[in-house]
Write a protein that holds these residues in place. Structure first.
Motif, PDB file in Angstrom:
ATOM      1  N   GLU A 109      11.504  44.783 -67.194  1.00  0.00           N
ATOM      2  CA  GLU A 109      14.198  44.764 -67.775  1.00  0.00           C
ATOM      3  C   GLU A 109      14.460  45.263 -68.764  1.00  0.00           C
ATOM      4  O   GLU A 109      13.971  45.040 -69.579  1.00  0.00           O
ATOM      5  CB  GLU A 109      14.241  43.454 -67.119  1.00  0.00           C
ATOM      6  CG  GLU A 109      13.609  42.705 -65.744  1.00  0.00           C
ATOM      7  CD  GLU A 109      13.741  41.865 -65.061  1.00  0.00           C
ATOM      8  OE1 GLU A 109      14.178  41.536 -65.995  1.00  0.00           O
ATOM      9  OE2 GLU A 109      13.651  41.561 -63.497  1.00  0.00           O
ATOM     10  N   TYR A 110      15.419  46.280 -68.830  1.00  0.00           N
ATOM     11  CA  TYR A 110      15.809  46.099 -70.473  1.00  0.00           C
ATOM     12  C   TYR A 110      16.919  44.882 -70.179  1.00  0.00           C
ATOM     13  O   TYR A 110      17.942  44.570 -69.121  1.00  0.00           O
ATOM     14  CB  TYR A 110      16.762  47.484 -69.912  1.00  0.00           C
ATOM     15  CG  TYR A 110      15.876  48.218 -70.285  1.00  0.00           C
ATOM     16  CD1 TYR A 110      15.330  49.604 -71.340  1.00  0.00           C
ATOM     17  CD2 TYR A 110      15.337  49.651 -69.131  1.00  0.00           C
ATOM     18  CE1 TYR A 110      14.533  50.501 -71.488  1.00  0.00           C
ATOM     19  CE2 TYR A 110      14.573  50.888 -69.271  1.00  0.00           C
ATOM     20  CZ  TYR A 110      14.138  50.911 -70.847  1.00  0.00           C
ATOM     21  OH  TYR A 110      13.669  51.995 -71.110  1.00  0.00           O
ATOM     22  N   VAL A 111      16.579  44.241 -71.911  1.00  0.00           N
ATOM     23  CA  VAL A 111      17.591  43.206 -72.109  1.00  0.00           C
ATOM     24  C   VAL A 111      18.211  43.409 -73.632  1.00  0.00           C
ATOM     25  O   VAL A 111      17.008  44.329 -74.055  1.00  0.00           O
ATOM     26  CB  VAL A 111      16.735  42.078 -71.688  1.00  0.00           C
ATOM     27  CG1 VAL A 111      16.614  41.359 -69.511  1.00  0.00           C
ATOM     28  CG2 VAL A 111      14.826  42.062 -72.564  1.00  0.00           C
ATOM     29  N   ASN A 112      18.658  42.722 -74.158  1.00  0.00           N
ATOM     30  CA  ASN A 112      19.398  42.709 -75.620  1.00  0.00           C
ATOM     31  C   ASN A 112      18.534  41.280 -75.952  1.00  0.00           C
ATOM     32  O   ASN A 112      18.260  40.135 -76.001  1.00  0.00           O
ATOM     33  CB  ASN A 112      20.301  41.701 -75.474  1.00  0.00           C
ATOM     34  CG  ASN A 112      21.105  42.342 -76.780  1.00  0.00           C
ATOM     35  OD1 ASN A 112      21.056  43.563 -77.126  1.00  0.00           O
ATOM     36  ND2 ASN A 112      21.624  41.040 -77.655  1.00  0.00           N
ATOM     37  N   ARG A 113      17.384  41.776 -76.591  1.00  0.00           N
ATOM     38  CA  ARG A 113      16.824  41.100 -77.874  1.00  0.00           C
ATOM     39  C   ARG A 113      17.237  40.957 -79.116  1.00  0.00           C
ATOM     40  O   ARG A 113      17.214  41.472 -79.212  1.00  0.00           O
ATOM     41  CB  ARG A 113      15.795  41.624 -77.546  1.00  0.00           C
ATOM     42  CG  ARG A 113      14.411  40.964 -78.171  1.00  0.00           C
ATOM     43  CD  ARG A 113      12.931  40.955 -78.601  1.00  0.00           C
ATOM     44  NE  ARG A 113      12.170  42.006 -78.986  1.00  0.00           N
ATOM     45  CZ  ARG A 113      11.655  43.012 -78.960  1.00  0.00           C
ATOM     46  NH1 ARG A 113      10.442  42.930 -78.207  1.00  0.00           N
ATOM     47  NH2 ARG A 113      11.170  44.008 -79.360  1.00  0.00           N
ATOM     48  N   GLU A 114      17.264  39.350 -79.406  1.00  0.00           N
ATOM     49  CA  GLU A 114      17.762  38.796 -80.461  1.00  0.00           C
ATOM     50  C   GLU A 114      16.378  38.033 -81.289  1.00  0.00           C
ATOM     51  O   GLU A 114      16.063  37.676 -80.212  1.00  0.00           O
ATOM     52  CB  GLU A 114      18.470  37.637 -80.529  1.00  0.00           C
ATOM     53  CG  GLU A 114      20.024  38.009 -79.773  1.00  0.00           C
ATOM     54  CD  GLU A 114      21.227  36.660 -79.036  1.00  0.00           C
ATOM     55  OE1 GLU A 114      20.563  35.388 -79.854  1.00  0.00           O
ATOM     56  OE2 GLU A 114      22.580  37.017 -78.749  1.00  0.00           O
ATOM     57  N   TYR A 115      16.792  38.742 -81.965  1.00  0.00           N
ATOM     58  CA  TYR A 115      14.867  38.284 -83.220  1.00  0.00           C
ATOM     59  C   TYR A 115      15.516  38.025 -84.148  1.00  0.00           C
ATOM     60  O   TYR A 115      17.045  38.194 -85.051  1.00  0.00           O
ATOM     61  CB  TYR A 115      14.012  39.034 -83.021  1.00  0.00           C
ATOM     62  CG  TYR A 115      14.691  40.513 -83.881  1.00  0.00           C
ATOM     63  CD1 TYR A 115      14.257  40.583 -85.084  1.00  0.00           C
ATOM     64  CD2 TYR A 115      14.891  41.044 -82.897  1.00  0.00           C
ATOM     65  CE1 TYR A 115      13.891  41.628 -85.965  1.00  0.00           C
ATOM     66  CE2 TYR A 115      15.397  42.822 -83.684  1.00  0.00           C
ATOM     67  CZ  TYR A 115      14.258  42.723 -84.888  1.00  0.00           C
ATOM     68  OH  TYR A 115      14.548  44.185 -85.727  1.00  0.00           O
ATOM     69  N   ILE A 116      14.318  36.864 -85.050  1.00  0.00           N
ATOM     70  CA  ILE A 116      14.773  36.750 -86.295  1.00  0.00           C
ATOM     71  C   ILE A 116      14.045  37.159 -87.338  1.00  0.00           C
ATOM     72  O   ILE A 116      12.903  37.012 -87.394  1.00  0.00           O
ATOM     73  CB  ILE A 116      14.774  34.993 -86.358  1.00  0.00           C
ATOM     74  CG1 ILE A 116      16.631  34.499 -85.712  1.00  0.00           C
ATOM     75  CG2 ILE A 116      15.435  34.446 -87.694  1.00  0.00           C
ATOM     76  CD1 ILE A 116      16.296  33.234 -85.993  1.00  0.00           C
ATOM     77  N   ILE A 117      14.349  37.453 -88.794  1.00  0.00           N
ATOM     78  CA  ILE A 117      13.477  37.810 -89.716  1.00  0.00           C
ATOM     79  C   ILE A 117      13.446  36.970 -90.952  1.00  0.00           C
ATOM     80  O   ILE A 117      14.209  36.528 -91.336  1.00  0.00           O
ATOM     81  CB  ILE A 117      13.196  39.521 -90.191  1.00  0.00           C
ATOM     82  CG1 ILE A 117      12.852  39.655 -89.367  1.00  0.00           C
ATOM     83  CG2 ILE A 117      11.783  39.300 -91.399  1.00  0.00           C
ATOM     84  CD1 ILE A 117      13.518  41.453 -90.330  1.00  0.00           C
ATOM     85  N   ALA A 118      12.090  35.506 -90.951  1.00  0.00           N
ATOM     86  CA  ALA A 118      12.811  34.278 -91.539  1.00  0.00           C
ATOM     87  C   ALA A 118      11.414  35.178 -92.144  1.00  0.00           C
ATOM     88  O   ALA A 118      10.432  34.665 -93.133  1.00  0.00           O
ATOM     89  CB  ALA A 118      12.024  33.497 -91.546  1.00  0.00           C
ATOM     90  N   LYS A 119      12.544  35.360 -94.059  1.00  0.00           N
ATOM     91  CA  LYS A 119      11.596  36.415 -94.936  1.00  0.00           C
ATOM     92  C   LYS A 119      11.782  34.817 -96.171  1.00  0.00           C
ATOM     93  O   LYS A 119      12.547  34.688 -96.646  1.00  0.00           O
ATOM     94  CB  LYS A 119      13.042  37.360 -96.099  1.00  0.00           C
ATOM     95  CG  LYS A 119      12.114  37.838 -96.443  1.00  0.00           C
ATOM     96  CD  LYS A 119      12.847  38.996 -97.037  1.00  0.00           C
ATOM     97  CE  LYS A 119      12.115  39.606 -98.328  1.00  0.00           C
ATOM     98  NZ  LYS A 119      12.787  40.937 -98.346  1.00  0.00           N
ATOM     99  N   LEU A 120      10.503  34.299 -96.806  1.00  0.00           N
ATOM    100  CA  LEU A 120       9.804  33.468 -97.483  1.00  0.00           C
ATOM    101  C   LEU A 120       9.390  33.732 -98.658  1.00  0.00           C
ATOM    102  O   LEU A 120       8.424  34.641 -98.624  1.00  0.00           O
ATOM    103  CB  LEU A 120       8.862  32.730 -97.048  1.00  0.00           C
ATOM    104  CG  LEU A 120       9.153  31.587 -95.163  1.00  0.00           C
ATOM    105  CD1 LEU A 120       7.904  31.287 -94.014  1.00  0.00           C
ATOM    106  CD2 LEU A 120      10.892  30.947 -94.795  1.00  0.00           C
ATOM    107  N   THR A 121      10.311  33.185 -99.777  1.00  0.00           N
ATOM    108  CA  THR A 121       9.290  34.026-101.022  1.00  0.00           C
ATOM    109  C   THR A 121       9.110  32.782-101.338  1.00  0.00           C
ATOM    110  O   THR A 121       9.083  31.559-101.649  1.00  0.00           O
ATOM    111  CB  THR A 121      10.950  34.309-102.665  1.00  0.00           C
ATOM    112  OG1 THR A 121      11.652  34.746-100.860  1.00  0.00           O
ATOM    113  CG2 THR A 121      10.235  35.053-103.169  1.00  0.00           C
ATOM    114  N   LYS A 122       7.839  32.713-102.867  1.00  0.00           N
ATOM    115  CA  LYS A 122       6.928  31.679-102.977  1.00  0.00           C
ATOM    116  C   LYS A 122       7.523  32.150-104.709  1.00  0.00           C
ATOM    117  O   LYS A 122       7.732  32.813-104.936  1.00  0.00           O
ATOM    118  CB  LYS A 122       5.383  32.287-103.589  1.00  0.00           C
ATOM    119  CG  LYS A 122       4.417  31.248-103.859  1.00  0.00           C
ATOM    120  CD  LYS A 122       2.827  31.562-103.565  1.00  0.00           C
ATOM    121  CE  LYS A 122       2.237  30.712-104.136  1.00  0.00           C
ATOM    122  NZ  LYS A 122       0.633  30.577-104.222  1.00  0.00           N
TER     123      LYS A 122
END
Length: 218
Positions: A205-218
């Protein structure tokens, strides 16, 4: 509509693809996740000579995109799935011969690399299946160079809850939960990038996908 048995089989394959069905699922995953994968790659800000680690690379059809971001990039892929390791090696023979990429099986918990080895780490849609999330994140921190970044990309909890195949095999995350997890490791900064896209789900099925990029810096 998929039956309950088919949905359970799909959920199992998403966590660790294997066999012919696993290869089929992996191909569809690479297609439906392409937006998330490319977005993650571009957010890595790859530079010349970067050493890049990816956890859960699937069939590896996107690796050429990583290697063309800058010159002399070295790519290292880790998988828990023997099928996906073999498929990635088949799909990236040219890069292996040129010593631009290598693929290794691991246990999903311990990273088989020395301290401070990588400039960048990425992983897309694997977070739900981490058995020991704090321990694995500490391992990712350990193998990162100082100033290096780790990008963890995942679909939001609210979106995942709408998918019929998501079951107890999945640990779902939202912004608060990933921040809580990341705060257990001494990263110098935690940046969350919100994204959304229209995609065909694995159930067709076609859906609106919400997603997150968690960018972690050392």
């Amino acid at each position: 509509m998929m039956t309950e048995k088919e949905l359970k089989a799909l959920a199992s394959q998403l966590s660790c693809p294997k066999g012919d069905f696993g290869l089929e699922v992996a191909e569809k995953m690479n297609h439906t996740n392409s937006g998330m994968i490319l977005s993650t790659i571009y957010n890595l800000d790859l530079q010349k000579n970067d050493q890049v680690l990816e956890l859960g690379h699937g069939n590896g059809n996107h690796i050429s995109e990583i290697l063309k971001q800058a010159t002399k990039i070295s790519y290292f892929g880790l998988e828990i799935s023997e099928s996906m390791k073999a498929e990635s090696e088949k799909n990236n023979t040219e890069f292996i011969k040129k010593n631009q990429s290598e693929f290794t099986l691991y246990d999903g918990n311990t990273l088989p690399f020395v301290d401070a080895f990588f400039d960048k780490i990425m992983t897309v849609n694997t977070l739900y299946f981490w058995k020991k999330p704090t321990s694995l994140l500490k391992e990712m921190y350990r193998v990162l160079k100082v100033g290096g970044t780790c990008s963890i990309t995942f679909a939001s909890m609210s979106f995942m809850k709408t998918l019929p195949f998501v079951d107890s095999h999945f640990e779902l995350y939202d912004a608060h939960k990933i921040k809580t997890l990341a705060s257990k490791v001494p990263f110098t900064s935690i940046e969350l990038i919100d994204k959304n896209e229209l995609v065909e789900s694995k159930a067709g099925e076609y859906v609106n996908r919400e997603y997150i990029i968690a960018k972690l810096t050392k």
